[in-house]
Write an enzyme that holds these catalytic residues in place. Structure first.
Site, short mmCIF file in Angstrom:
data_model
loop_
_atom_site.label_atom_id
_atom_site.label_comp_id
_atom_site.label_asym_id
_atom_site.label_seq_id
_atom_site.Cartn_x
_atom_site.Cartn_y
_atom_site.Cartn_z
N ALA A 188 4.10 3.79 -3.57
CA ALA A 188 4.10 4.84 -4.59
C ALA A 188 2.68 5.36 -4.79
CB ALA A 188 4.66 4.31 -5.91
N SER A 221 2.87 -0.35 -5.42
CA SER A 221 1.97 0.68 -5.94
C SER A 221 0.80 0.88 -5.01
CB SER A 221 1.43 0.27 -7.31
OG SER A 221 0.49 -0.80 -7.18
N ASP A 222 0.24 2.09 -5.00
CA ASP A 222 -1.10 2.23 -4.45
C ASP A 222 -2.03 1.38 -5.31
OD1 ASP A 222 -3.26 3.03 -2.94
OD2 ASP A 222 -2.77 5.15 -3.02
N TRP A 223 -3.17 1.03 -4.76
CA TRP A 223 -4.04 0.04 -5.40
C TRP A 223 -4.57 0.57 -6.73
CZ3 TRP A 223 -1.40 -2.08 -2.16
CH2 TRP A 223 -1.65 -3.31 -1.59
N ALA A 225 -2.73 1.79 -9.09
CA ALA A 225 -1.99 2.98 -9.54
C ALA A 225 -1.04 2.69 -10.69
CB ALA A 225 -1.20 3.57 -8.37
#
Length: 812
Positions: A188, A221-223, A225
């Protein structure tokens, strides 16, 4: 073993912990159910592993844009299998790739990590990549879901796009990959879409991705995010990264206890994590998805093959290329980009290969007479201090005492994820680069530093800077990836050593180590010998007496990288001036352009040949030599349209207004938009030439009566009309027979590549999906009204044969 039964055996706190990173790259184990720790790694062009250090080298493949330029999903599958092999070697279970966001505008700073401006090409190449990685028993996370197509304010931007635009363009690659390759993971994005943050976007994640498309994998999640515990869990997110501090874990357990998140939502999240663990083989008692991995692949050989296959030859006047190495005479190789090879784009794509072959090294190995001159340095920041310097690093505690020290090759420290051996990061408060520097020439020396925090630079006993440097913006990674440089001029005599010291208390270390190690600082330098005009004059003098001049130009990590968008497509530094003057001095000038996405080439018509090499990976120079000497044909075709000038591009807006970025152009991006305007691009989508010619002889179209997802099959016969073996990418475009202002004039409907010996024919079979004839309208996919024709050729602008899908006629 039943996964639901395993979930029931876990207590609430353990379950909440399994969906939160325990550190930067992994999830925790659960011994009671036989679950090992699951490890993730960045992986677009190589598998870095959990250590960001040259001590743990990786195969470095060409950039994703280069892979797309090959127009070959099966080659992408081979790349995926190699990366799975690398992941297994490094103990990695999940690759954080591929990136299938679109080249909405050429200004997008991270386009080198994406594939194309076209959703079909992106989806098919991405599906090949995913299938290959998962053939090897390693998971992928298709990213960044969705509309993360630029970098400006990427943490907070709200992308406003209508449903048709999302469906026909930005969701389309994800849909193709989910349905064809069945990925085990999706990532995401940071951004919001139509008001909802993607890590919390239930309609897109739970609705479209899971319920409509049937995706059964996990969403990570993106890091950093993930913003909100309750909204993210209910919105479809399964894993919040990185750890150890995330909105999941203890916060999620508390939300379940308070009734804010139903426990069955958490159970579903955990089940998907366990399914992932089972697939990659780290859950006891459950057979992994892959029990026999593919045969080993030679990584170096594949890196070289993909690079050469991706190179796009834009033009080749008087058939200057290929060069006969025995008759080519003296080659003048010019440009800083020839010697200082940029093999990858930066940011999440960074890996450390065991060996890099620069363009200069490759040409010296392949041609007997090569002379090199720098000519133009593309870097806009000073190179790290190194030549004639004796440097050390020092880690210091809160009182300024030395924790540890060691030698330093140049004036740059990068401790990402871990500190050097023997350094206890919890004791470190500041880091110092110190030593001596001896000038080569008398005169003005320019020093610089890059570093965020409390900084102090001292040269020759004089303190030049002592204050805090602070990041701008809301994205900490952007500040690190695109830091500001501070410069200072000092007059020094040649041959006399001076003391150099740069001490930095990095942000996050004032009160102790941050939650993970991230320390980056640089001391740069340039001397009087760095005068740009002197460099160009020396290069022109060499070019004038050469038989062939090869000028290598390109972007740098200051002009094109993750974390920021570009403001111009112009090449950095005096590179255009170098090409212009070399071309005036030698009509047999070849320009090699090393960039991950389009750049302006105002000199293109004045040189004999232009070759695009993208960011070509560790075998850059070997592949370049293979193409220039004709051992390999340049096989690439443009995956995105190249404008002549920045301002000509139909879509340029990457800067949000009041936090919102509106996709007002709708479905008209890339070649779809160029076809509506009065301005011609420099080179159209799909363009590229090899070392032979092709004649298009016939096309037949057979409608599909069996598969509802297939419109039909085009069979195209082409003939190699040249005198060398070659490869052709046969491209098919669908176009409405009557103009329709609501739709593009034509769009890619399929492609296939063929090879043939001189004078021989080859048959390309192209599957045309039914979706290519559909539009999103009234909440669903509808067959477009009116007639259509299928146009077959060499690019979107070079179409050779046409078949009317209604009447079945063929026109040349």
């Amino acid at each position: 073993m039943d996964l639901d039964e395993l979930v029931k055996r876990l207590d609430l706190d353990t379950k909440a912990g399994l969906v939160a990173g325990q550190d930067r790259w992994s999830l925790p184990a659960a011994a009671r159910i036989g679950l090992a720790s699951l490890v993730m790694s960045d992986g677009p062009i190589g598998v870095r592993g959990t250590r960001q250090t040259p001590d743990d080298p990786s195969v470095a493949l060409p950039s994703p844009t280069a892979l797309a330029a090959c127009w070959d999903p099966e080659l992408a599958r081979a790349v995926g299998r190699l990366l799975a092999q690398e992941a297994r070697r490094k103990g990695v279970h999940v690759l954080l790739a591929p990136t299938v966001n679109l080249h909405r505008t050429p200004l997008g700073g991270r386009h080198f990590e994406c594939y194309s401006e076209d959703p079909l090409l992106t989806g098919l190449v991405g599906a090949g990549y995913v299938s290959g990685v998962q053939d090897g028993g390693v998971a992928t996370t298709v990213k960044h879901f969705v509309a993360n197509d630029s970098e400006t304010q990427r943490y907070t931007v709200d992308v406003q796009a209508d449903e048709r635009t999302l469906r026909e363009l930005y969701l389309a690659p994800f849909e193709i990959i989910v349905k064809q390759a069945k990925p085990w993971g999706v990532m995401a994005a940071y951004n919001s879409v139509n008001g909802a943050t993607m890590t919390e976007h239930g309609p897109l994640q739970n609705g479209i991705l899971r319920e409509e498309w049937g995706f059964d994998g996990f969403i990570v999640s993106d890091w950093t995010a993930t913003r909100h515990t309750e909204r993210a869990a209910k919105g479809g997110l399964d894993v919040a990264m990185p750890g150890p501090i995330t909105p999941f874990g203890p916060d999620l357990a508390a939300a379940v206890r308070d009734g804010r998140v139903p426990e069955d939502v958490l159970d579903a999240m955990v089940r998907r994590v366990l399914l992932l663990a089972a697939r990659v083989g780290i859950l006891d008692g459950v057979e992994p998805a892959v029990t026999t991995v593919p045969e080993p692949i030679d990584g170096g050989a594949l890196a070289r093959e993909v690079a050469a296959r991706s190179f796009v030859l834009l033009h080749n006047k008087a058939d200057l290329l290929p060069l006969d190495a025995t008759k080519a005479g003296m080659l003048a190789v010019l440009g800083g980009a020839a010697n200082d090879a940029r093999i990858l784009g930066g940011g999440s794509a960074v890996v450390f290969p065991e060996e890099v072959i620069s363009p200069l090294d490759g040409l010296r190995q392949a041609f007997p007479d090569v002379t090199y001159e720098l000519g133009a340095d593309p870097r806009t920041q000073l190179p790290p201090l190194g030549d004639n310097a004796d440097l050390r690093w020092r880690a210091l505690d809160a009182d300024g005492g030395e924790v540890a020290t060691g030698p330093l090759e140049n004036g740059q420290i990068r401790w990402i994820g871990e500190a050097p051996a023997g350094v206890d990061p919890k004791r470190v408060r500041s880091v110092e680069i110190a030593g001596t520097f001896t000038p080569f020439e008398t005169g003005r020396q320019t020093f610089s530093f890059i570093g965020l925090g409390q900084a102090r630079l001292e040269i020759g006993g004089t303190v030049l800077f002592e204050q805090s440097t602070m990041p701008s913006g809301d994205d900490p990674f952007t500040a690190i990836l695109n830091p500001r440089e501070e410069r200072f001029d000092v007059d020094l005599p040649a041959g006399q050593p001076v003391e150099v010291s740069f001490r930095l208390t990095p942000l996050g270390l004032e009160r102790g180590i941050n939650k993970y190690v991230w320390i980056a600082l640089t001391v740069g330098h340039s001397g009087p010998e760095s005068d740009p005009e002197r460099r160009i004059e020396k290069a022109v003098a060499v070019a004038k007496h050469a038989d062939v001049a090869v000028v290598v130009v390109g972007t740098t990590d200051q002009s094109e990288s993750e974390g920021f968008d570009r403001t111009t497509l112009a090449l950095p530094g005096p590179q255009d001036e170098l090409v212009r003057r070399v071309a005036e001095a030698n009509p047999r000038t070849i320009v090699v352009v090393n960039a991950g996405s389009p750049v302006e080439m105002p000199w293109a018509d004045d040189v004999a040949a232009v070759l695009l090499t993208w960011f070509p990976g560790q075998a850059a120079g070997a592949a370049l030599a293979d193409v220039l000497n004709g051992a390999t044909e340049p096989g690439g075709r443009l995956p995105t349209t190249w404008p002549k000038r920045t301002e000509d591009s139909p879509v340029l807006n990457v800067t949000p207004t009041d936090g919102t970025l509106r996709y007002e152009e709708g479905v008209f991006i890339g070649y779809r938009a160029w076809q509506r305007g009065d301005t011609e691009p420099a080179y159209w989508f799909g363009h590229g030439i090899g070392y032979t010619d092709w004649a298009y002889e016939s096309v037949e179209f057979a409608p599909s009566d069996e598969d509802p997802d297939i419109l039909g099959t085009a069979t195209v016969v082409v003939r190699n009309a040249g005198n060398r073996p070659g490869r052709e990418v046969v491209q098919a475009y669908l176009a409405p027979t009557e103009p329709d202002s609501e739709r593009p004039r034509r769009w890619l409907a399929g492609f296939a590549s063929v090879t043939a010996e001189p004078g021989r024919t080859a048959t390309a079979v192209i599957t045309v999906p039914r979706r290519s004839r559909q539009v999103w309208r009234d909440g669903g996919w509808r067959d477009a009204v009116g007639g259509h024709r299928l146009e077959v050729g060499r690019s979107v602008a070079d179409r050779r044969l046409t078949v009317d899908l209604s009447a079945g006629t063929v026109a040349g």
